[in-house]
Design an enzyme around this catalytic site. Sequence first.
Site, PDB file in Angstrom:
ATOM      1  N   ASP A  11     -11.464  -3.983   8.952  1.00  0.00           N
ATOM      2  CA  ASP A  11     -11.926  -4.143  10.336  1.00  0.00           C
ATOM      3  C   ASP A  11     -13.165  -3.263  10.534  1.00  0.00           C
ATOM      4  O   ASP A  11     -13.699  -2.672   9.579  1.00  0.00           O
ATOM      5  CB  ASP A  11     -10.800  -3.863  11.344  1.00  0.00           C
ATOM      6  CG  ASP A  11     -10.458  -2.379  11.476  1.00  0.00           C
ATOM      7  OD1 ASP A  11     -11.021  -1.553  10.720  1.00  0.00           O
ATOM      8  OD2 ASP A  11      -9.620  -2.043  12.332  1.00  0.00           O
ATOM      9  N   CYS A  31      -8.456  -0.324   7.181  1.00  0.00           N
ATOM     10  CA  CYS A  31      -8.788  -0.211   8.608  1.00  0.00           C
ATOM     11  C   CYS A  31      -8.924   1.283   8.886  1.00  0.00           C
ATOM     12  O   CYS A  31      -9.175   2.055   7.958  1.00  0.00           O
ATOM     13  CB  CYS A  31      -7.764  -0.923   9.496  1.00  0.00           C
ATOM     14  SG  CYS A  31      -6.101  -0.231   9.520  1.00  0.00           S
ATOM     15  N   THR A  80      -6.657   3.540   9.776  1.00  0.00           N
ATOM     16  CA  THR A  80      -5.575   4.276   9.116  1.00  0.00           C
ATOM     17  C   THR A  80      -4.998   3.531   7.917  1.00  0.00           C
ATOM     18  O   THR A  80      -4.254   4.123   7.136  1.00  0.00           O
ATOM     19  CB  THR A  80      -4.408   4.478  10.101  1.00  0.00           C
ATOM     20  OG1 THR A  80      -3.980   3.181  10.549  1.00  0.00           O
ATOM     21  CG2 THR A  80      -4.823   5.335  11.298  1.00  0.00           C
ATOM     22  N   HIS A 112       6.632   0.559  -9.202  1.00  0.00           N
ATOM     23  CA  HIS A 112       7.991   0.362  -8.686  1.00  0.00           C
ATOM     24  C   HIS A 112       8.105  -0.767  -7.673  1.00  0.00           C
ATOM     25  O   HIS A 112       9.127  -1.445  -7.616  1.00  0.00           O
ATOM     26  CB  HIS A 112       8.501   1.655  -8.037  1.00  0.00           C
ATOM     27  CG  HIS A 112       8.808   2.730  -9.033  1.00  0.00           C
ATOM     28  ND1 HIS A 112       9.548   3.846  -8.724  1.00  0.00           N
ATOM     29  CD2 HIS A 112       8.457   2.867 -10.338  1.00  0.00           C
ATOM     30  CE1 HIS A 112       9.658   4.622  -9.802  1.00  0.00           C
ATOM     31  NE2 HIS A 112       8.988   4.055 -10.795  1.00  0.00           N
ATOM     32  N   HIS A 141      13.564  -2.318 -10.757  1.00  0.00           N
ATOM     33  CA  HIS A 141      12.623  -2.420  -9.635  1.00  0.00           C
ATOM     34  C   HIS A 141      12.480  -3.867  -9.171  1.00  0.00           C
ATOM     35  O   HIS A 141      12.327  -4.129  -7.978  1.00  0.00           O
ATOM     36  CB  HIS A 141      11.263  -1.842 -10.035  1.00  0.00           C
ATOM     37  CG  HIS A 141      11.349  -0.410 -10.464  1.00  0.00           C
ATOM     38  ND1 HIS A 141      11.778   0.589  -9.617  1.00  0.00           N
ATOM     39  CD2 HIS A 141      11.109   0.176 -11.670  1.00  0.00           C
ATOM     40  CE1 HIS A 141      11.770   1.738 -10.273  1.00  0.00           C
ATOM     41  NE2 HIS A 141      11.383   1.520 -11.523  1.00  0.00           N
TER      42      HIS A 141
HETATM   43  C1  RB5 Z   1      -9.353   0.462  15.295  1.00  0.00           C
HETATM   44  O1  RB5 Z   1      -9.834   1.305  16.264  1.00  0.00           O
HETATM   45  C2  RB5 Z   1      -8.068   1.029  14.699  1.00  0.00           C
HETATM   46  O2  RB5 Z   1      -7.043   0.956  15.640  1.00  0.00           O
HETATM   47  C3  RB5 Z   1      -7.698   0.295  13.444  1.00  0.00           C
HETATM   48  O3  RB5 Z   1      -8.747   0.369  12.526  1.00  0.00           O
HETATM   49  C4  RB5 Z   1      -6.484   0.788  12.697  1.00  0.00           C
HETATM   50  O4  RB5 Z   1      -6.544   2.154  12.459  1.00  0.00           O
HETATM   51  C5  RB5 Z   1      -5.182   0.343  13.201  1.00  0.00           C
HETATM   52  O5  RB5 Z   1      -4.128   0.597  12.612  1.00  0.00           O
END
Ligand code: RB5
Length: 147
Positions: free
Chosen positions: A8, A65, A67, A98, A133
Site C-alpha cells: 500500500d 504495508c 506494519t 514449519h 509440520h
Molecule cells: C496505512 O496508514 C496503514 O494503516 C497500513 O499501511 C497498515 O499498517 C495497516 O495494517
Amino acid sequence: MRIIIGNDHAATDMKMEILAYLKELGHEVVNFGVDTTQSCDYPKIGEKVGRAVVAGEGDCGILICGTGVGISIAANKVKGVRAAVCSDTATARLVKQHNNANILAFGARIVGLELAKDIVKAYLNAEFEGGRHQLRIDMIHDIEAGS
Ligand code: RB5
C-alpha cells in the site's frame, strides 16, 4: 522464482527497493502494489496477491504495508493463503520451514531496508520441512474448510 509483490501507500519506497533487490537476486517479480504514496486500501492488494498466489501465478508472495499486519490479515482471508508477518530473520526462516508460508509480509514502518532484505533472503532460502509440520498445516486448512 516468480514472486508476486504487493504494497500500500505506506510501503511504496520499501517495495521499490525490495523489488530491485529481488531482481538482483535473479527472481522474476510481478508487481500488484501501488507505485505512488497516494492513500489506498490495503485489503484489496492483500486479496489480489493472495488470490494470485493460490492460483499458482507465482511461487510465493511478498506483502508490505505500514506494519505488514493489515495487508496480511486481508490475504489470509483467501482460502489457501498462509501469510506471515516477520520482523526478524529467524521468524522469516521458520515460517517457511514449519508453516510453509506462501506469503511473507513485513512492515515498512517497522523494519529498516537492510533488515527487510535479510528477512526476504532468509524466507526465500529456507525450505519447508514437511512431516509433522504438514499434518499441522492440514489441520489449519481443515479449520478453513469448516470441517
Ligand atoms: C496505512 O496508514 C496503514 O494503516 C497500513 O499501511 C497498515 O499498517 C495497516 O495494517
